[in-house]
Design an enzyme around this catalytic site. Sequence first.
Site, short mmCIF file in Angstrom:
data_model
loop_
_atom_site.label_atom_id
_atom_site.label_comp_id
_atom_site.label_asym_id
_atom_site.label_seq_id
_atom_site.Cartn_x
_atom_site.Cartn_y
_atom_site.Cartn_z
N GLU A 243 0.49 -1.00 0.12
CA GLU A 243 0.44 0.15 -0.01
C GLU A 243 0.62 1.44 -0.11
OE1 GLU A 243 -3.18 0.06 3.37
OE2 GLU A 243 -2.75 2.47 3.44
N GLU A 248 -2.40 11.46 3.32
CA GLU A 248 -2.98 11.44 4.21
C GLU A 248 -3.11 12.49 4.94
OE1 GLU A 248 -4.07 6.93 5.44
OE2 GLU A 248 -2.33 7.45 5.66
#
Length: 355
Positions: A243, A248
């Site tokens: 990932e 974020e």
Amino acid sequence: MMKMINNILVWSTLLFLALLSCSSGDSASGSVPDNAQLNVVINAEVVGTTISMPNGNGSGLVKFNISPNNATSYKVVFGDGETIETTTGVFTHAYSSSGTKTYEVQVTAFNGLKYFSSTKSIMVFVATSQIWGDEFDVEGAPNSSKWGYDLGAGGWGNNEPQYYTNRTDNAIVQGGVLKIITKKENYQGSNYTSARLLTKGKFSFKYGKVEFRAKMPVGGGTWPALWMLGSNIDSTPWPACGEIDIMEHLGNQLNKIYGTLHYPGHSGGTADGATTMISNATSEFHIYTLDWRADSIKFYVDNQLFKTFANSASVPFNQNFFLIINCAIGGNFGGAIDSNFTSSTFEIDYVRVYN
């Protein structure tokens, strides 16, 4: 007479041993001696080479012709993370990492009994070009040829309370931007709704530059993300699939940008990441970039590097990945949700992927 017979037997034995010695180096078919040598020569032609463009025309194409070309098989390591095994000495390879770079090419030829290797350095120019993107310039639902949806509740392993939908109430293109709208509402047993868009099954790629221009949502508990997962996730569950979290942001940690990689031994709370502080994350658009190569993965905000990861064959970042855009709320990472929260919008101006 007995002495003469003995001499004949001795000479016959010596002759037999000599003949046996001469034939012992042959292969099973008697056609390839074990001392056969291959002088492997790598001939490489970078397509489009001229006086003004000595490293090619930017296509990245290289034509190879290995001599001798009559070996049983060849193994070729191109120096960019790609390897092939072939039975012919004539083939082409397309380098995809943009810029002018030097690659160490290694060819191992097998002649039926032994392996012989050679290396050659080549310099190749690859022009930067966009291979995929969405400018979000068509009003209405997101382009279904480019985006699908993850649907449902359950927190996706992070105890988040939202329900992901495919409604235009939660994901819509308006005014040239994609809007992911997180709402406080009762829906299918959940108290919040939002959207999670992904290119799985529609677009994936290996290595390149990804660029998002985006503005963060407002509100404690909001957790927008621009990220990628390995395309083999259905057969190789997370975190083994890999990932890459390009960006974020947490509404409870205003203006703090996260860039993170998850893989075996480094996932969840032990992931490999870094952060950087910016200004006006929720009131202005910023550019979030990932530069992903066979030897490195770099994270940028507004062209400022804040994280470099040494990529290698030991981690799962050398395969195709697909893109994801979502906004979660609350949960293990999003944290406490503002009691006054009603709705907030995560805006994405464009997504562009370059070779």
